[in-house]
Design an enzyme around this catalytic site. Structure first.
Site, PDB file in Angstrom:
ATOM      1  N   HIS A  72       0.822  -1.205   0.000  1.00 16.50           N
ATOM      2  CA  HIS A  72       0.000   0.000   0.000  1.00 16.50           C
ATOM      3  C   HIS A  72       0.858   1.258   0.000  1.00 16.50           C
ATOM      4  O   HIS A  72       0.463   2.286  -0.554  1.00 16.50           O
ATOM      5  CB  HIS A  72      -0.922   0.005   1.221  1.00 16.50           C
ATOM      6  CG  HIS A  72      -1.987  -1.038   1.170  1.00 16.50           C
ATOM      7  ND1 HIS A  72      -3.177  -0.930   1.851  1.00 16.50           N
ATOM      8  CD2 HIS A  72      -2.059  -2.221   0.514  1.00 16.50           C
ATOM      9  CE1 HIS A  72      -3.923  -1.993   1.625  1.00 16.50           C
ATOM     10  NE2 HIS A  72      -3.253  -2.784   0.822  1.00 16.50           N
ATOM     11  N   ASP A 121      -5.611   5.868   2.610  1.00 12.62           N
ATOM     12  CA  ASP A 121      -5.655   4.585   1.924  1.00 12.62           C
ATOM     13  C   ASP A 121      -7.054   3.984   2.055  1.00 12.62           C
ATOM     14  O   ASP A 121      -7.892   4.469   2.806  1.00 12.62           O
ATOM     15  CB  ASP A 121      -4.600   3.661   2.548  1.00 12.62           C
ATOM     16  CG  ASP A 121      -4.161   2.574   1.586  1.00 12.62           C
ATOM     17  OD1 ASP A 121      -4.811   2.394   0.551  1.00 12.62           O
ATOM     18  OD2 ASP A 121      -3.156   1.902   1.880  1.00 12.62           O
TER      19      ASP A 121
END
Length: 465
Positions: free
Chosen positions: A12, A109
C-alpha cells in the site's frame, strides 16, 4: 501541504509514494506521510521513505496494541483497528504540521477512512487513494446495495455477481474479506465502503484503456473518481541478489524467460510447490523462480530431499535443482522485480496478481499467467483473463485443490511459445503504449494529478485556535 495516510504494508505504501513524487512536482506542494502502525517500522519502509526528496517527509505514529484482537483476525480487521486506535496521535501530528503549513488535503488509503473525522477538524479536504483496480472500487461503491439485496455469502451464490460497469464475477472470486458475512473483516470493508461518499474525490491506480467499462461507469458517480495510474516503482530496493539475477538474465536469449514470483507475502503448500516445480521442469522453458519455503510442514515423501538448513531449496523435489540448472535460476525469497520485468530476456510472468505486480508487468509489456492467492487477487486474475485478455489462468479444479504439473506445463508452453501467448503479447503491447501515454506530460493520469495538485495548492489558509 498534503498529508497521506497509508495502511500498514509495503504494497500500500509504494504506490502512494509514487503518487507523492508526482504531486510534489506541481505548485511547490509538500507531502507528509503519516503512518499508523502496530509495531516498529520495517527496514524496507525506512529505506524507501528516507530516499525521498526533502519535499516529502514522514512521521511514524506511536504503535498501537492489537493484543486484544482474536489471533485469527484478518488483515483488514487489523489494519482498520490500527488506524482507528491511532486517531489521537494523528490529531497531535496534524497540529504540529499545521503550525508551519496549511493542511490542504488528507489522502487516506482504502482502509483508513476513519481519519476523515480528524481531517475535518482541520478543515482539510478528505480524499481516498485506492491502490487497486477500478473494478474492485466499483464493487466497494456498490457494496451497500449488494449487502442489502443478498442474503448469503458470495461464495454460495448460484448466479454471477453483477457490478456496475464490470463483467459478471463468480461469487467465489469476490475478494476474500467479503466471503464470510459473519467475519469482522466483512463488516470493516462495508464500513469503509460506506464512508467513501464522504470523500471529495477518489484516486484509483489504473488508467482508462486498461479498465474502460468500470472507469466509464465511475465517472458518472459521486464523489469524482480520478484515474491516476499506473503508479509503479521502477527501481528496486538494493540487494546483494540483484547483480547475480540480472547477470543471469543477460546471458539468456531475448524473450525466453518465465519469471515466477508470488509477491512479498505469497506462499504455497509443500504439495503445490512440488507440482509447480515439476510442471516448470516438464515445460522445458527457461525460468527465474523466486522460491519461498512452503507454508506447511514437509510431508514424508520420497521426492523431497533431507531437511538441511544449509540448502535454501531443500524442500524442492529431489534432483530438481540439478536437472534444471542449465535453464533456470532459483532465488531464495526475493528478486529485483521491476528490473526483471523490464529486462528484454523476460517473456512472461507467473504471478499472484497483486495489483502492483500486475501494473509493473503491464508497463513493461509482459503477459501473465495468473495464480491468485488472497485479497482481491482472484478478481484481478478473472478480469485480466476474461476481460482485459492479457493473462492465462489454470482452469482445472481437482479434488485435492492443487494445480497439477501437467496443467502447469501446458499453460507455460502455451504462454511462452503458443498462439495464445502470441495474442496476449500483442494485446499487452497495446496496453504498455497506453500506459506510457497516460503518464506522459499531456496524458490523462498526469492531467488528473496536476488538476488535484493545483486545487490543493490553492486551498485557503485556515487559522486554528
Amino acid at each position: 501541504m498534503v498529508a497521506m495516510i497509508p495502511s500498514p504494508g509495503m504494497g500500500h505504501l509504494i504506490p502512494m509514494i509514487e503518487l507523492a513524487k508526482r504531486v510534489v512536482g506541481y505548485e511547490k506542494l509538500r507531502v507528509s506521510f503519516v503512518i499508523p502502525s502496530s509495531g516498529p517500522p520495517t527496514k524496507a519502509q525506512i529505506m524507501v521513505l528516507e530516499a525521498l526528496p526533502p519535499s516529502i517527509t514522514h512521521v511514524f505514529l506511536p504503535p498501537v496494541t492489537l493484543s486484544d484482537l482474536p489471533a485469527d483476525s484478518k488483515i483488514e480487521t487489523r489494519i482498520s483497528h490500527t488506524v482507528l486506535r491511532s486517531l489521537t496521535s494523528l490529531r497531535d501530528t496534524f497540529h504540529s504540521l499545521s503550525a508551519t503549513h496549511t493542511l490542504a488535503a488528507v489522502v487516506v488509503d482504502l482502509f483508513a477512512t476513519d481519519a476523515f473525522d480528524v481531517a475535518r477538524e482541520f478543515n482539510a479536504s478528505p480524499y481516498v487513494f485506492y491502490p487497486s483496480t477500478a473494478t474492485v472500487l466499483s464493487l466497494f461503491l456498490h457494496l451497500r446495495t449488494l449487502h442489502r439485496d443478498l442474503h448469503c455469502d458470495f461464495k454460495d451464490l448460484p448466479h454471477p455477481v453483477n457490478i456496475p460497469g464490470c463483467i459478471p464475477f463468480h461469487g467465489k472470486d469476490i475478494l476474500d474479506p467479503l466471503q464470510d458475512r459473519k467475519d469482522d473483516a466483512y463488516a470493516w470493508v462495508l464500513h469503509h465502503a460506506n464512508r467513501y461518499p464522504e470523500a471529495q474525490g477518489i484516486l484509483v491506480n489504473t488508467f482508462p484503456e486498461l479498465e474502460p467499462g468500470p472507469i466509464k461507469h465511475l465517472l458518472t458517480q459521486e464523489p469524482p473518481v480520478y484515474a491516476v495510474g499506473p503508479l509503479v516503482r521502477m527501481e528496486s530496493i538494493s540487494s546483494s541478489g540483484s547483480a547475480e539475477c540480472l547477470a543471469w538474465l543477460d546471458q539468456q536469449p531475448r524473450g525466453s524467460v518465465l519469471f515466477v514470483s508470488f509477491g512479498s507475502a505469497g506462499t504455497l503448500s509443500s504439495a503445490q510447490i512440488n507440482e509447480l516445480a515439476l510442471g516448470l521442469e516438464s515445460s522445458q522453458q527457461r525460468f527465474l523462480w523466486v522460491v519461498k519455503s512452503p507454508n506447511d510442514k514437509l510431508p514424508n515423501a520420497s521426492y523431497f530431499t533431507a531437511d538441511t538448513h544449509a540448502d535454501p531449496f531443500h524442500f524442492l523435489p529431489q534432483g530438481f535443482v540439478q536437472r534444471t540448472k542449465a535453464r533456470a535460476l532459483l532465488l531464495p525469497s526475493w528478486a529485483p522485480q521491476p528490473q526483471v520485468l523490464a529486462h528484454p530476456s523476460t517473456a512472461a510472468f507467473l504471478t499472484h496478481c497483486g495489483w502492483n505486480s500486475v501494473l509493473e508487468s503491464i508497463v513493461n509489456g509482459v503477459p501473465l499467467l495468473s495464480w491468485p492467492l488472497f485479497a482481491e487477487q482472484k478478481m484481478n486474475a478473472f478480469m485480466l483473463t476474461h476481460d482485459v485478455n492479457v493473462s492465462l489462468i489454470p482452469t482445472s479444479s481437482s479434488d485435492d485443490g492443487l494445480v497439477h504439473r501437467h496443467e502447469i506445463a501446458t499453460l507455460v508452453k502455451s504462454l511462452m511459445e503458443g498462439e495464445e501467448g502470441k495474442k496476449l503479447r500483442y494485446r499487452i503491447k497495446d496496453l504498455k503504449d497506453a500506459a506510457a501515454k497516460a503518464l506522459a506530460d499531456d496524458g490523462s493520469s498526469t492531467n488528473h494529478i496536476s488538476t488535484l495538485a493545483l486545487r490543493w495548492s490553492n486551498a485557503p489558509v485556515t487559522n486554528l485556535t
